[in-house]
Design a protein around this motif. Sequence first.
Motif, mmCIF file in Angstrom:
data_model
loop_
_atom_site.group_PDB
_atom_site.id
_atom_site.type_symbol
_atom_site.label_atom_id
_atom_site.label_comp_id
_atom_site.label_asym_id
_atom_site.label_seq_id
_atom_site.Cartn_x
_atom_site.Cartn_y
_atom_site.Cartn_z
ATOM 1 N N ARG B 93 0.831 -1.216 0.000
ATOM 2 C CA ARG B 93 0.000 0.000 0.000
ATOM 3 C C ARG B 93 0.860 1.257 0.000
ATOM 4 O O ARG B 93 0.443 2.301 -0.487
ATOM 5 C CB ARG B 93 -0.921 0.002 1.218
ATOM 6 C CG ARG B 93 -2.079 -0.939 1.001
ATOM 7 C CD ARG B 93 -3.164 -0.728 2.013
ATOM 8 N NE ARG B 93 -4.240 -1.646 1.746
ATOM 9 C CZ ARG B 93 -4.943 -2.242 2.685
ATOM 10 N NH1 ARG B 93 -4.681 -2.003 3.948
ATOM 11 N NH2 ARG B 93 -5.906 -3.057 2.352
ATOM 12 N N ILE B 98 -4.102 5.077 -4.831
ATOM 13 C CA ILE B 98 -5.332 4.868 -5.583
ATOM 14 C C ILE B 98 -6.187 6.133 -5.542
ATOM 15 O O ILE B 98 -6.224 6.841 -4.548
ATOM 16 C CB ILE B 98 -6.121 3.637 -5.058
ATOM 17 C CG1 ILE B 98 -7.348 3.353 -5.942
ATOM 18 C CG2 ILE B 98 -6.525 3.830 -3.609
ATOM 19 C CD1 ILE B 98 -7.928 1.974 -5.756
ATOM 20 N N LEU B 105 -12.413 12.135 -0.246
ATOM 21 C CA LEU B 105 -11.637 13.017 0.627
ATOM 22 C C LEU B 105 -12.258 12.957 2.024
ATOM 23 O O LEU B 105 -13.396 12.544 2.188
ATOM 24 C CB LEU B 105 -11.673 14.445 0.089
ATOM 25 C CG LEU B 105 -10.991 14.639 -1.269
ATOM 26 C CD1 LEU B 105 -11.126 16.079 -1.722
ATOM 27 C CD2 LEU B 105 -9.519 14.252 -1.202
ATOM 28 N N PHE B 106 -11.485 13.396 3.011
ATOM 29 C CA PHE B 106 -12.010 13.390 4.380
ATOM 30 C C PHE B 106 -12.680 14.732 4.637
ATOM 31 O O PHE B 106 -12.014 15.745 4.772
ATOM 32 C CB PHE B 106 -10.879 13.139 5.376
ATOM 33 C CG PHE B 106 -10.099 11.894 5.066
ATOM 34 C CD1 PHE B 106 -10.752 10.678 4.887
ATOM 35 C CD2 PHE B 106 -8.721 11.926 4.951
ATOM 36 C CE1 PHE B 106 -10.042 9.534 4.590
ATOM 37 C CE2 PHE B 106 -8.011 10.783 4.653
ATOM 38 C CZ PHE B 106 -8.669 9.583 4.468
ATOM 39 N N PRO B 107 -14.016 14.731 4.717
ATOM 40 C CA PRO B 107 -14.727 16.013 4.725
ATOM 41 C C PRO B 107 -14.484 16.853 5.981
ATOM 42 O O PRO B 107 -14.716 18.049 5.959
ATOM 43 C CB PRO B 107 -16.204 15.596 4.631
ATOM 44 C CG PRO B 107 -16.244 14.192 5.088
ATOM 45 C CD PRO B 107 -14.919 13.590 4.737
ATOM 46 N N HIS B 108 -14.030 16.219 7.065
ATOM 47 C CA HIS B 108 -13.861 16.983 8.299
ATOM 48 C C HIS B 108 -12.478 17.617 8.399
ATOM 49 O O HIS B 108 -12.176 18.300 9.372
ATOM 50 C CB HIS B 108 -14.122 16.088 9.510
ATOM 51 C CG HIS B 108 -13.160 14.930 9.605
ATOM 52 N ND1 HIS B 108 -13.024 14.011 8.604
ATOM 53 C CD2 HIS B 108 -12.293 14.570 10.568
ATOM 54 C CE1 HIS B 108 -12.115 13.119 8.962
ATOM 55 N NE2 HIS B 108 -11.656 13.440 10.143
ATOM 56 N N LEU B 109 -11.633 17.364 7.411
ATOM 57 C CA LEU B 109 -10.281 17.930 7.434
ATOM 58 C C LEU B 109 -10.128 18.878 6.246
ATOM 59 O O LEU B 109 -10.722 18.650 5.192
ATOM 60 C CB LEU B 109 -9.238 16.815 7.315
ATOM 61 C CG LEU B 109 -9.275 15.739 8.399
ATOM 62 C CD1 LEU B 109 -8.271 14.643 8.073
ATOM 63 C CD2 LEU B 109 -8.976 16.328 9.760
ATOM 64 N N LEU B 117 -2.171 13.884 6.204
ATOM 65 C CA LEU B 117 -2.576 12.868 7.170
ATOM 66 C C LEU B 117 -1.805 11.559 7.010
ATOM 67 O O LEU B 117 -1.237 11.028 7.972
ATOM 68 C CB LEU B 117 -4.076 12.601 7.002
ATOM 69 C CG LEU B 117 -4.683 11.688 8.052
ATOM 70 C CD1 LEU B 117 -5.439 12.505 9.072
ATOM 71 C CD2 LEU B 117 -5.635 10.693 7.419
ATOM 72 N N GLY B 118 -1.776 11.052 5.775
ATOM 73 C CA GLY B 118 -1.061 9.797 5.528
ATOM 74 C C GLY B 118 0.413 9.901 5.885
ATOM 75 O O GLY B 118 0.926 9.119 6.688
ATOM 76 N N TRP B 121 0.933 10.372 9.837
ATOM 77 C CA TRP B 121 0.535 9.307 10.768
ATOM 78 C C TRP B 121 1.034 7.936 10.352
ATOM 79 O O TRP B 121 1.374 7.121 11.195
ATOM 80 C CB TRP B 121 -0.985 9.287 10.913
ATOM 81 C CG TRP B 121 -1.472 10.490 11.645
ATOM 82 C CD1 TRP B 121 -1.907 11.653 11.083
ATOM 83 C CD2 TRP B 121 -1.526 10.680 13.060
ATOM 84 N NE1 TRP B 121 -2.226 12.542 12.069
ATOM 85 C CE2 TRP B 121 -2.015 11.986 13.286
ATOM 86 C CE3 TRP B 121 -1.216 9.871 14.163
ATOM 87 C CZ2 TRP B 121 -2.196 12.498 14.559
ATOM 88 C CZ3 TRP B 121 -1.404 10.388 15.433
ATOM 89 C CH2 TRP B 121 -1.884 11.686 15.621
ATOM 90 N N ALA B 122 1.034 7.673 9.034
ATOM 91 C CA ALA B 122 1.448 6.329 8.615
ATOM 92 C C ALA B 122 2.953 6.276 8.349
ATOM 93 O O ALA B 122 3.569 5.224 8.454
ATOM 94 C CB ALA B 122 0.674 5.909 7.378
ATOM 95 N N ARG B 166 -3.281 13.880 -2.919
ATOM 96 C CA ARG B 166 -3.185 13.137 -1.658
ATOM 97 C C ARG B 166 -2.457 11.812 -1.858
ATOM 98 O O ARG B 166 -1.621 11.416 -1.052
ATOM 99 C CB ARG B 166 -4.591 12.883 -1.090
ATOM 100 C CG ARG B 166 -4.574 12.117 0.212
ATOM 101 C CD ARG B 166 -5.940 12.011 0.830
ATOM 102 N NE ARG B 166 -6.812 11.128 0.054
ATOM 103 C CZ ARG B 166 -8.053 10.827 0.409
ATOM 104 N NH1 ARG B 166 -8.569 11.344 1.499
ATOM 105 N NH2 ARG B 166 -8.785 10.028 -0.338
ATOM 106 N N MET B 170 2.097 10.376 -0.813
ATOM 107 C CA MET B 170 2.651 9.156 -0.224
ATOM 108 C C MET B 170 3.798 8.627 -1.083
ATOM 109 O O MET B 170 4.361 7.580 -0.802
ATOM 110 C CB MET B 170 1.570 8.074 -0.097
ATOM 111 C CG MET B 170 0.406 8.451 0.786
ATOM 112 S SD MET B 170 0.903 8.739 2.482
ATOM 113 C CE MET B 170 1.144 7.066 3.064
#
Lengths: 364, 258
Positions: B93, B98, B105-109, B117-118, B121-122, B166, B170
């Motif tokens: 991954r 993808i 998309l993350f609507p709260h960010l 984010l990726g 955090w990852a 986004r 990565m």
Amino acid sequence: MEELVQGTQTEELKPPVASVGFIGWIKYNLFNDVFNSFLTIIILYFLWKTVPPLFRWAFIDSVWHTTGTACRDATGACWSVISANLRFILFGFFPYELQWRPLLAMFILFVLLFISRDRKYWKKPLGYAWITGLFVMGLLMKGGLFGLTPVESTQWGGLPLTLLLSFFGLTAAYPLGVVLALGRQSKMPAVKLLCVIYIELIRGVPLISLLFMASIIFPLFLPEGVTINKILRAQVAIILFTAAYIAEVVRGGLQGMTLGQYEAAESLGLNYYLTMRLIILPQALKIVIPPTVSILISAFKDTSLVVIIALFDLLKTTQSVLSNPEWMGFSREAYIFIAILYFLGCFSMSNYSRKLEKELSRGD
Amino acid sequence: MNMESSTETEKQSSDNAIIEIIDMHKWFGDFHVLQGINLTVRMKERIVICGPSGSGKSTLIRCINRLEEHQRGRIIVDGIELTNNIKNIEKIRAEVGIVFQQFNLFPHLNIIENLTLGPIWARKVPKAEAEETAMYYLEKVHIPEQARKYPGQLSGGQQQRVAIARSLCMNPKVMLFDEPTSALDPEMIKEVLDVMIELAQEGMTMIVVSHEMGFAKSVAHRVLFMDYGQIIEGNAPEEFFENPQHDRTKLFLSQILH
């Protein structure tokens, strides 16, 4: 050219007087057709019949600082029942000369809650403030350190007890409920089954029966000589009960999330924990703020059920005052007073939830 | 059906294959959605997959980064075989980005938070560095000015470009596109395709599920046609469009090329 003339004309035209301002509002909202006019008149009549007498009873004919016997001659409300017994109603059997301690503890709690209203303070210092605050509050209630006289928890009562049961009840039940909701959605059959059984079992019994079990049946299983604080037992019962309801509400929120959100998080390499914490829960919990607050509000009010296991919360201390022959018969005034206290608590919760919802929805 | 024999170039360069799919099958319940897929994708190769709905094309690319699990055969990405081994899935991954039809998309960010984010955090990238990368890719998709907005405030085309950025943040070796323009209003399709073409020109390995035949003609090395869970045929775009071999391909092309 013609258009221009028309344009300037319309600018200068004012709307008809009857459609704006006070008269317009009344006409539009209260007398816009026959049926509504009829309703308005009936309601006005009803208000005329009830409000002035109530006002007279509560304020004009009322007495505020008398003895119980003097009260009986008054035609209005006897607020003396509150003023004369305020300290017992608020603090129960907490030693009279030490009652500044629960008062201070409550003050600290209110200050902390007030500061926590604002999301921009939700940072580490506030966390430390809470930890220190909780410690100080516990110390003030319990005593035994720094020269403070120890006070047995059996003597705790009144408003501090209600606040204690509610505050810890709600703050512990919420995360537990979220965990249960996640557990119910889990792909691991054992975890899922356990959560389902827990939630359905707890939701299947009334809180009163849980409180009874916590106070009467549970101690029977403890070995000889071991006792667990009665308040703690009631507290645990309230937490377990509320958590089950919160779990179901949160599950509703989780079901509102699209699969795409999980997939996007997954494809960014986030693991389950991070996906939940950063992507799913912030959105799901936001959706369910209104029903969650309903549950928290009803849990707050349900703490009054601890009267049946003889804990002296706000309701019970009030009842005790009313069973005193001097003040017997003034239950109306006393219950109005605690109703106001409960209302303040519930109303600020629902008010805050609306504010929070508004703040969190700026992205949509 | 086996693509390996269809073009000579592949044999020569099979050593720089980045994705190898060997006799892969998948079922949804009883429905045999992928029936023996064989596909090799070389580094920097751009493949467009088309075919009628329900033919399994989305499922195929979703298998490549394990959003769907295959049940038979092998998928090897950059030398790592996809199995239930969670470490391998994570590694793959990390190499495969993808882009979804619905953007996701993350609507709260806000946009910059979506992009960082990726990595933060990852990947444990420091925040400042992640934001710098995010701005770089936002410029690449031509919307740096939207960085502090929320997804709901952007048009569909802008959202999809954010979604592409986004994934790029990565730093993937392969980009998968699952019908990236199907949910867009017609006037926004071009802005997304332009970004994808630019990406192609920079040498990104891409697998695109799409019916945008213009895009296929201009950037694809190979166009595959899928139907009933199989890759019916695959060829260089000129050959594919001018001279389709199978009847089903001919029928499909006649339907979409009016």
